[in-house]
Design a protein around this motif. Structure first.
Motif, mmCIF file in Angstrom:
data_model
loop_
_atom_site.group_PDB
_atom_site.id
_atom_site.type_symbol
_atom_site.label_atom_id
_atom_site.label_comp_id
_atom_site.label_asym_id
_atom_site.label_seq_id
_atom_site.Cartn_x
_atom_site.Cartn_y
_atom_site.Cartn_z
ATOM 1 N N GLY A 296 1.534 9.726 -8.958
ATOM 2 C CA GLY A 296 0.769 10.837 -8.417
ATOM 3 C C GLY A 296 0.212 10.448 -7.071
ATOM 4 N N PRO A 297 -0.353 11.397 -6.356
ATOM 5 C CA PRO A 297 -0.898 11.101 -5.028
ATOM 6 C C PRO A 297 -1.929 9.989 -5.084
ATOM 7 C CG PRO A 297 -0.851 13.453 -5.427
ATOM 8 C CD PRO A 297 -0.524 12.796 -6.736
ATOM 9 N N GLY A 298 -1.788 9.029 -4.196
ATOM 10 C CA GLY A 298 -2.771 7.976 -4.095
ATOM 11 C C GLY A 298 -2.697 6.886 -5.133
ATOM 12 N N LEU A 299 -1.764 7.012 -6.081
ATOM 13 C CA LEU A 299 -1.668 5.979 -7.118
ATOM 14 C C LEU A 299 -0.946 4.752 -6.581
ATOM 15 C CD1 LEU A 299 -0.906 8.027 -10.352
ATOM 16 C CD2 LEU A 299 -3.097 7.268 -9.415
ATOM 17 N N GLY A 300 -1.215 3.608 -7.205
ATOM 18 C CA GLY A 300 -0.670 2.355 -6.735
ATOM 19 C C GLY A 300 0.687 2.029 -7.319
ATOM 20 N N THR A 301 1.078 0.791 -7.133
ATOM 21 C CA THR A 301 2.423 0.360 -7.504
ATOM 22 C C THR A 301 2.694 0.481 -8.998
ATOM 23 O OG1 THR A 301 1.644 -1.910 -7.663
ATOM 24 C CG2 THR A 301 2.563 -1.230 -5.552
ATOM 25 N N ARG B 68 1.503 11.831 11.675
ATOM 26 C CA ARG B 68 2.529 11.024 12.344
ATOM 27 C C ARG B 68 3.777 10.834 11.477
ATOM 28 N NH1 ARG B 68 1.662 5.856 13.448
ATOM 29 N NH2 ARG B 68 0.174 5.475 11.754
ATOM 30 N N PHE B 69 3.602 10.789 10.167
ATOM 31 C CA PHE B 69 4.711 10.568 9.231
ATOM 32 C C PHE B 69 4.967 11.842 8.431
ATOM 33 C CE2 PHE B 69 4.289 5.655 8.506
ATOM 34 C CZ PHE B 69 4.263 5.473 9.897
ATOM 35 N N THR B 70 6.241 12.057 8.091
ATOM 36 C CA THR B 70 6.612 13.187 7.237
ATOM 37 C C THR B 70 7.574 12.710 6.169
ATOM 38 O OG1 THR B 70 6.383 14.741 9.082
ATOM 39 C CG2 THR B 70 7.605 15.485 7.154
ATOM 40 N N ILE B 71 7.230 12.961 4.915
ATOM 41 C CA ILE B 71 8.093 12.597 3.792
ATOM 42 C C ILE B 71 8.827 13.835 3.310
ATOM 43 C CG2 ILE B 71 6.285 12.985 2.050
ATOM 44 C CD1 ILE B 71 7.380 10.536 0.530
ATOM 45 N N SER B 72 10.085 13.653 2.916
ATOM 46 C CA SER B 72 10.863 14.792 2.433
ATOM 47 C C SER B 72 11.943 14.300 1.479
ATOM 48 C CB SER B 72 11.502 15.552 3.597
ATOM 49 O OG SER B 72 12.402 14.723 4.297
ATOM 50 N N VAL B 73 12.520 15.255 0.744
ATOM 51 C CA VAL B 73 13.591 14.954 -0.207
ATOM 52 C C VAL B 73 14.724 15.943 0.001
ATOM 53 C CG1 VAL B 73 14.247 14.885 -2.632
ATOM 54 C CG2 VAL B 73 12.038 13.987 -1.936
ATOM 55 N N ARG C 252 5.172 19.057 -3.418
ATOM 56 C CA ARG C 252 3.861 18.461 -3.105
ATOM 57 C C ARG C 252 4.055 17.156 -2.368
ATOM 58 N NH1 ARG C 252 -1.161 16.986 -7.245
ATOM 59 N NH2 ARG C 252 -2.648 16.458 -5.594
ATOM 60 N N THR C 253 3.269 16.974 -1.332
ATOM 61 C CA THR C 253 3.286 15.734 -0.576
ATOM 62 C C THR C 253 1.860 15.232 -0.378
ATOM 63 O OG1 THR C 253 3.199 16.878 1.556
ATOM 64 C CG2 THR C 253 5.390 16.370 0.687
ATOM 65 N N ASP C 254 1.762 13.962 -0.089
ATOM 66 C CA ASP C 254 0.445 13.380 0.190
ATOM 67 C C ASP C 254 0.657 12.149 1.053
ATOM 68 O OD1 ASP C 254 -2.455 13.511 -0.370
ATOM 69 O OD2 ASP C 254 -2.120 11.525 -1.252
ATOM 70 N N TYR C 255 -0.334 11.827 1.886
ATOM 71 C CA TYR C 255 -0.216 10.716 2.814
ATOM 72 C C TYR C 255 -1.505 9.903 2.846
ATOM 73 C CZ TYR C 255 3.591 13.614 4.592
ATOM 74 O OH TYR C 255 4.719 14.379 4.703
ATOM 75 N N VAL C 256 -1.367 8.632 3.136
ATOM 76 C CA VAL C 256 -2.548 7.831 3.409
ATOM 77 C C VAL C 256 -3.115 8.300 4.749
ATOM 78 C CG1 VAL C 256 -1.285 5.996 4.598
ATOM 79 C CG2 VAL C 256 -3.420 5.472 3.413
ATOM 80 N N ASP C 257 -4.427 8.242 4.894
ATOM 81 C CA ASP C 257 -5.065 8.804 6.079
ATOM 82 C C ASP C 257 -4.512 8.235 7.382
ATOM 83 O OD1 ASP C 257 -8.439 9.171 4.686
ATOM 84 O OD2 ASP C 257 -6.660 10.440 4.555
ATOM 85 N N SER C 258 -4.146 6.972 7.387
ATOM 86 C CA SER C 258 -3.729 6.316 8.632
ATOM 87 C C SER C 258 -2.406 6.836 9.189
ATOM 88 C CB SER C 258 -3.635 4.799 8.415
ATOM 89 O OG SER C 258 -2.678 4.499 7.418
ATOM 90 N N GLU D 86 0.819 -1.201 0.000
ATOM 91 C CA GLU D 86 0.000 0.000 0.000
ATOM 92 C C GLU D 86 0.857 1.257 0.000
ATOM 93 O OE1 GLU D 86 -2.321 0.952 3.455
ATOM 94 O OE2 GLU D 86 -0.727 0.393 4.860
ATOM 95 N N SER D 87 0.322 2.284 -0.636
ATOM 96 C CA SER D 87 1.001 3.568 -0.651
ATOM 97 C C SER D 87 0.885 4.227 0.722
ATOM 98 C CB SER D 87 0.370 4.475 -1.712
ATOM 99 O OG SER D 87 0.913 5.768 -1.643
ATOM 100 N N VAL D 88 1.981 4.739 1.228
ATOM 101 C CA VAL D 88 2.022 5.413 2.523
ATOM 102 C C VAL D 88 2.169 6.921 2.348
ATOM 103 C CG1 VAL D 88 3.313 5.655 4.673
ATOM 104 C CG2 VAL D 88 2.975 3.390 3.675
ATOM 105 N N ALA D 89 3.107 7.325 1.506
ATOM 106 C CA ALA D 89 3.371 8.751 1.330
ATOM 107 C C ALA D 89 3.959 9.001 -0.052
ATOM 108 C CB ALA D 89 4.327 9.267 2.404
ATOM 109 N N TYR D 90 3.769 10.221 -0.510
ATOM 110 C CA TYR D 90 4.175 10.623 -1.857
ATOM 111 C C TYR D 90 4.816 12.004 -1.787
ATOM 112 C CZ TYR D 90 3.087 13.096 -6.261
ATOM 113 O OH TYR D 90 3.133 13.873 -7.389
ATOM 114 N N VAL D 91 5.840 12.225 -2.611
ATOM 115 C CA VAL D 91 6.452 13.556 -2.691
ATOM 116 C C VAL D 91 6.991 13.757 -4.090
ATOM 117 C CG1 VAL D 91 8.731 12.755 -1.912
ATOM 118 C CG2 VAL D 91 8.083 15.143 -1.573
#
Length: 124
Positions: A103-108, A67-72, A57-63, A46-51
């Protein structure tokens, strides 16, 4: 040859923190999107986070929101996932991925390149 190498996984108690790193090499990643995925035993990845590679732009799964922070860090060609307030349900193998169609929310299927994964285990 493109390589994504994850590190930073381990065993932590519930409520603890970990920082995962993904070192990228082998090409320029300008214009790419990056993501963190996780896979628990017997479950789909499952996708957890996107950047985006520029960090705009960042995006996270609701769960994991809040609590989580993605960065580059472009200077180091490295992506990070800061995880705090960890829960047992966060347990799994964490993978980093890169792709131009992502993109945000897209799968594998949206990601072309994958790391080998790093295990995160959260004990209760």
């Amino acid at each position: 040859q493109v390589q994504l190498v994850e590190s930073g996984g381990g065993l932590v108690q519930a409520g603890g923190s970990l920082r995962l790193s993904c070192a990228a090499s082998g090409r320029t990643f300008v214009g790419y999107a990056m993501g963190w995925f996780r896979q628990a035993p017997g479950k789909a990845r499952e996708s957890v986070a996107y950047v985006t590679w520029n960090g705009a732009r960042t995006d996270y799964v609701d769960s994991v929101k809040g609590r989580f922070t993605i960065s580059v860090d472009n200077t180091k060609n490295t992506m990070y996932l800061e995880m705090s307030s960890l829960k047992p349900e966060d347990t799994g193998v964490y993978y980093c991925a890169a792709g131009t169609a992502a993109g945000p929310g897209l799968g594998t299927n949206a990601y072309r390149y994958w790391g080998q994964g790093t295990q995160v285990t959260v004990s209760s």
